[in-house]
Design a protein around this motif. Structure first.
Motif, PDB file in Angstrom:
ATOM      1  N   TYR A  74       0.586  -1.116   0.153  1.00 18.44           N
ATOM      2  CA  TYR A  74      -0.083  -0.369   0.148  1.00 18.44           C
ATOM      3  C   TYR A  74       0.518   1.333   0.161  1.00 18.44           C
ATOM      4  O   TYR A  74       0.518   2.348  -0.331  1.00 18.44           O
ATOM      5  N   GLN A  75       1.761   1.269   0.840  1.00 20.22           N
ATOM      6  CA  GLN A  75       2.933   2.331   0.904  1.00 20.22           C
ATOM      7  C   GLN A  75       3.527   2.340  -0.600  1.00 20.22           C
ATOM      8  O   GLN A  75       3.898   3.799  -1.081  1.00 20.22           O
ATOM      9  N   LEU A  76       3.805   1.809  -1.108  1.00 22.51           N
ATOM     10  CA  LEU A  76       4.943   1.645  -2.114  1.00 22.51           C
ATOM     11  C   LEU A  76       3.395   2.576  -3.213  1.00 22.51           C
ATOM     12  O   LEU A  76       4.045   3.870  -3.968  1.00 22.51           O
ATOM     13  N   ALA A  77       2.381   1.903  -3.595  1.00 26.24           N
ATOM     14  CA  ALA A  77       1.373   2.850  -4.213  1.00 26.24           C
ATOM     15  C   ALA A  77       1.409   3.820  -4.104  1.00 26.24           C
ATOM     16  O   ALA A  77       1.257   4.925  -4.583  1.00 26.24           O
ATOM     17  N   TRP A  90       6.096  -2.637 -10.682  1.00 28.78           N
ATOM     18  CA  TRP A  90       5.202  -3.726 -11.177  1.00 28.78           C
ATOM     19  C   TRP A  90       5.126  -4.920 -11.463  1.00 28.78           C
ATOM     20  O   TRP A  90       5.080  -6.103 -11.376  1.00 28.78           O
ATOM     21  N   SER A  91       6.746  -4.715 -11.850  1.00 29.17           N
ATOM     22  CA  SER A  91       7.992  -6.350 -11.375  1.00 29.17           C
ATOM     23  C   SER A  91       7.977  -7.148 -10.714  1.00 29.17           C
ATOM     24  O   SER A  91       7.609  -7.903 -10.259  1.00 29.17           O
ATOM     25  N   GLU A  97       3.725 -11.964  -6.566  1.00 35.81           N
ATOM     26  CA  GLU A  97       1.970 -12.202  -6.916  1.00 35.81           C
ATOM     27  C   GLU A  97       1.050 -11.157  -6.151  1.00 35.81           C
ATOM     28  O   GLU A  97       0.262 -11.760  -5.553  1.00 35.81           O
ATOM     29  N   GLU A  98       1.422  -9.959  -5.699  1.00 36.12           N
ATOM     30  CA  GLU A  98       1.069  -8.828  -5.430  1.00 36.12           C
ATOM     31  C   GLU A  98      -0.167  -7.919  -6.623  1.00 36.12           C
ATOM     32  O   GLU A  98      -0.330  -6.559  -6.790  1.00 36.12           O
ATOM     33  N   THR A  99      -1.678  -8.853  -5.626  1.00 32.78           N
ATOM     34  CA  THR A  99      -2.546  -8.356  -6.817  1.00 32.78           C
ATOM     35  C   THR A  99      -2.861  -6.502  -7.088  1.00 32.78           C
ATOM     36  O   THR A  99      -3.187  -6.137  -8.139  1.00 32.78           O
ATOM     37  N   GLU A 103      -2.467  -3.987  -9.702  1.00 33.27           N
ATOM     38  CA  GLU A 103      -3.645  -3.318 -10.460  1.00 33.27           C
ATOM     39  C   GLU A 103      -3.098  -1.379 -10.426  1.00 33.27           C
ATOM     40  O   GLU A 103      -3.841  -0.797 -11.530  1.00 33.27           O
ATOM     41  N   GLU A 104      -2.603  -0.861  -9.301  1.00 33.09           N
ATOM     42  CA  GLU A 104      -2.574  -0.012  -9.237  1.00 33.09           C
ATOM     43  C   GLU A 104      -1.334   0.373 -10.294  1.00 33.09           C
ATOM     44  O   GLU A 104      -1.394   2.044 -10.693  1.00 33.09           O
TER      45      GLU A 104
END
Length: 140
Positions: A74-77, A90-91, A97-99, A103-104
């Motif tokens: 969450y903090q990364l996004a 994204w990679s 597999e952190e959906t 998506e973000e």
């Protein structure tokens, strides 16, 4: 806030249980301090810089600390997602597999694909590695 990995380690006659000491060689000291702070307090009190947050995410994943892993994603996004690191994030999300993070980052790339992929070499390299994503971004 203990990890199942650590609980199992101390539930039997393992070296760690007998010596009452755990040696973790694959986590940097600062990241381990953040993990321990989370285990003891249930929160991360200081937002780490991008590289330490990525390392904290990976360590949380490795040691099955799901709430910490979700917090890191969450903090990364929320705090670090930008044109300079969206492909890296994204990679990371794809690898683990952190959906939510996938998506973000995908939403971010769709909104600013021209800016994200203005470097032709980067576009071609990413297209070679992740053709399905590139198809989705540019042809749908």
């Amino acid at each position: 806030m203990t990890s199942p990995v650590f609980e199992k380690m101390f539930a039997s006659e393992t070296k760690e249980n007998v010596e009452r000491r755990v040696v973790v060689k694959d986590v940097e000291k600062g990241v381990m301090e953040l993990m321990l702070g989370y285990m003891y307090c249930g929160e991360v009190t200081v937002l780490p810089d991008l590289l330490n947050l990525i390392d904290l995410y990976k360590a949380a994943h490795k040691y099955c600390m799901v709430p910490l892993r979700i917090w890191c994603a969450y903090q990364l996004a929320e705090n670090y997602l930008n044109c300079d690191n969206v492909l890296e994030l994204w990679s990371l999300a794809k690898t683990y597999e952190e959906t939510g993070l996938m998506e973000e980052t995908k939403r971010f790339m769709k909104a600013g694909k021209r800016q994200v992929f203005q470097d032709l070499e980067l576009y071609l390299e990413f297209n070679k590695i992740f053709p399905d994503l590139m198809h989705e971004l540019f042809l749908q």
